[in-house]
Write a protein that holds these residues in place. Structure first.
Motif, mmCIF file in Angstrom:
data_model
loop_
_atom_site.group_PDB
_atom_site.id
_atom_site.type_symbol
_atom_site.label_atom_id
_atom_site.label_comp_id
_atom_site.label_asym_id
_atom_site.label_seq_id
_atom_site.Cartn_x
_atom_site.Cartn_y
_atom_site.Cartn_z
ATOM 1 N N LEU A 1 0.815 -1.219 0.000
ATOM 2 C CA LEU A 1 0.000 0.000 0.000
ATOM 3 C C LEU A 1 0.848 1.268 0.000
ATOM 4 O O LEU A 1 0.540 2.233 -0.700
ATOM 5 C CB LEU A 1 -0.954 -0.001 1.202
ATOM 6 C CG LEU A 1 -2.020 -1.102 1.200
ATOM 7 C CD1 LEU A 1 -2.839 -1.050 2.483
ATOM 8 C CD2 LEU A 1 -2.923 -0.974 -0.016
ATOM 9 N N ILE A 2 1.926 1.281 0.786
ATOM 10 C CA ILE A 2 2.747 2.483 0.841
ATOM 11 C C ILE A 2 3.456 2.721 -0.488
ATOM 12 O O ILE A 2 3.536 3.861 -0.974
ATOM 13 C CB ILE A 2 3.762 2.425 2.001
ATOM 14 C CG1 ILE A 2 4.393 3.805 2.226
ATOM 15 C CG2 ILE A 2 4.854 1.413 1.763
ATOM 16 C CD1 ILE A 2 5.259 3.886 3.464
ATOM 17 N N LEU A 3 3.957 1.663 -1.113
ATOM 18 C CA LEU A 3 4.645 1.823 -2.391
ATOM 19 C C LEU A 3 3.662 2.154 -3.509
ATOM 20 O O LEU A 3 3.984 2.923 -4.425
ATOM 21 C CB LEU A 3 5.442 0.560 -2.720
ATOM 22 C CG LEU A 3 6.605 0.276 -1.753
ATOM 23 C CD1 LEU A 3 7.234 -1.082 -2.047
ATOM 24 C CD2 LEU A 3 7.664 1.372 -1.820
ATOM 25 N N HIS A 4 2.464 1.605 -3.429
ATOM 26 C CA HIS A 4 1.431 1.936 -4.408
ATOM 27 C C HIS A 4 1.077 3.423 -4.311
ATOM 28 O O HIS A 4 0.934 4.108 -5.332
ATOM 29 C CB HIS A 4 0.190 1.079 -4.159
ATOM 30 C CG HIS A 4 -0.844 1.209 -5.233
ATOM 31 N ND1 HIS A 4 -0.660 0.741 -6.513
ATOM 32 C CD2 HIS A 4 -2.088 1.772 -5.214
ATOM 33 C CE1 HIS A 4 -1.737 1.005 -7.241
ATOM 34 N NE2 HIS A 4 -2.616 1.624 -6.484
ATOM 35 N N GLY A 5 0.964 3.915 -3.078
ATOM 36 C CA GLY A 5 0.646 5.323 -2.895
ATOM 37 C C GLY A 5 1.794 6.242 -3.272
ATOM 38 O O GLY A 5 1.588 7.352 -3.773
ATOM 39 N N ARG A 6 3.003 5.794 -3.033
ATOM 40 C CA ARG A 6 4.183 6.625 -3.305
ATOM 41 C C ARG A 6 4.444 6.774 -4.801
ATOM 42 O O ARG A 6 4.823 7.850 -5.275
ATOM 43 C CB ARG A 6 5.398 6.008 -2.621
ATOM 44 C CG ARG A 6 6.694 6.790 -2.764
ATOM 45 C CD ARG A 6 7.788 6.156 -1.929
ATOM 46 N NE ARG A 6 7.514 6.296 -0.501
ATOM 47 C CZ ARG A 6 8.126 5.598 0.451
ATOM 48 N NH1 ARG A 6 9.043 4.696 0.126
ATOM 49 N NH2 ARG A 6 7.819 5.788 1.721
ATOM 50 N N TYR A 7 4.229 5.699 -5.562
ATOM 51 C CA TYR A 7 4.635 5.719 -6.963
ATOM 52 C C TYR A 7 3.489 5.724 -7.981
ATOM 53 O O TYR A 7 3.706 6.051 -9.142
ATOM 54 C CB TYR A 7 5.551 4.529 -7.246
ATOM 55 C CG TYR A 7 6.843 4.598 -6.463
ATOM 56 C CD1 TYR A 7 7.755 5.625 -6.688
ATOM 57 C CD2 TYR A 7 7.128 3.670 -5.468
ATOM 58 C CE1 TYR A 7 8.930 5.716 -5.968
ATOM 59 C CE2 TYR A 7 8.309 3.750 -4.733
ATOM 60 C CZ TYR A 7 9.203 4.773 -4.985
ATOM 61 O OH TYR A 7 10.368 4.866 -4.261
ATOM 62 N N LEU A 8 2.275 5.366 -7.566
ATOM 63 C CA LEU A 8 1.157 5.334 -8.502
ATOM 64 C C LEU A 8 -0.042 6.165 -8.038
ATOM 65 O O LEU A 8 -0.464 7.077 -8.738
ATOM 66 C CB LEU A 8 0.719 3.881 -8.733
ATOM 67 C CG LEU A 8 1.552 3.062 -9.721
ATOM 68 C CD1 LEU A 8 1.120 1.609 -9.681
ATOM 69 C CD2 LEU A 8 1.408 3.601 -11.128
ATOM 70 N N CYS A 9 -0.551 5.838 -6.883
ATOM 71 C CA CYS A 9 -1.751 6.525 -6.384
ATOM 72 C C CYS A 9 -1.334 7.801 -5.651
ATOM 73 O O CYS A 9 -1.557 7.954 -4.449
ATOM 74 C CB CYS A 9 -2.536 5.587 -5.469
ATOM 75 S SG CYS A 9 -4.244 6.089 -5.218
#
Length: 231
Positions: A183-191
């Motif tokens: 979730l953190i990487l998804h938010g950092r780089y995509l969302c």
């Protein structure tokens, strides 16, 4: 506000993220429970890249509670002045290091409640340490995870603690160990906060965010023209 995801969608959501990133891990550099604890404590309102630049030289001279206390606040400040809120963080790191020596024999406890007794250590920091170094299925909620959870409908809440509690409830057991990282990487780089990159997101069709963002330069789909009724 999007509708909460169904359990079926949540399972598929995590399945896709895990397929994209089978072995997720923190982007903070560390080599022991103590160095991770310090790195996470320093990371509040700062980037992992910025923290790593500071802790690289720091951990070469102080990577144990005893060495950190010997370095002292002034010495520590010299290494972390590039990080936001460095004065208060220096004070807390020295204080938590001293407390580890005095009450935990210099060892980082593997219990969230015990970790939260340390100066400057909140639930997020404690959850990161428990998850990353002790393998516990905790989910630490930072600004990225808070945004992704609410924006997608995965776990809706007004506070980080509400979102964390909700995530622990809705996340299937097999995904709890890696959920924090996905979730953190998804938010950092995509969302991302300002412009989520929906056009290259593997879970866009499961997400409740609307309208989805198009790729730069993409044409906006024309709205269908209503057919006139014939007499």
């Amino acid at each position: 506000m999007p509708r909460p995801m169904t359990r079926a969608k949540i399972a598929e959501f995590y399945a896709r993220l895990s397929a994209e990133m089978p072995e997720p891990k923190t982007e903070l550099n560390f080599h022991s429970p103590y160095t991770l604890l310090v790195a996470v404590a320093l990371s509040a309102q700062a980037t992992d890249v910025g923290v790593n630049k500071a802790t690289g030289p720091l951990f070469k001279v102080a990577d144990t509670p005893e060495a950190m206390v010997a370095l002292g606040e002034v010495g520590l400040a010299g290494y972390i002045k590039t990080i936001g809120l460095w004065r208060n963080k220096a004070k807390n790191v020295i204080a938590l290091s001293q407390m580890l020596i005095d009450e935990y024999n210099g060892e980082v406890p593997d219990d969230r409640n015990e970790l939260q007794k340390l100066p400057g250590v909140g639930r997020k920091t404690a959850d990161v340490v428990c998850n990353e170094v002790f393998g516990q299925p905790t989910i630490a909620v930072d600004t990225h995870i808070f945004r992704v959870s609410n924006r997608t409908g995965l776990a809706i809440g007004k506070t980080a603690d509400q979102v964390a509690d909700r995530l622990l409830t809705v996340t299937p057991e097999e995904y709890r160990r890696g959920a924090h990282h996905w979730l953190i990487l998804h938010g950092r780089y995509l969302c991302k906060a300002r412009t989520p990159e929906c056009w290259r997101c593997v879970v866009a069709d499961l997400c409740g965010y609307s309208p989805k963002k198009l790729a730069p330069g993409a044409a906006i789909p024309a709205k269908p023209v209503a057919k006139k009724k014939t007499a």
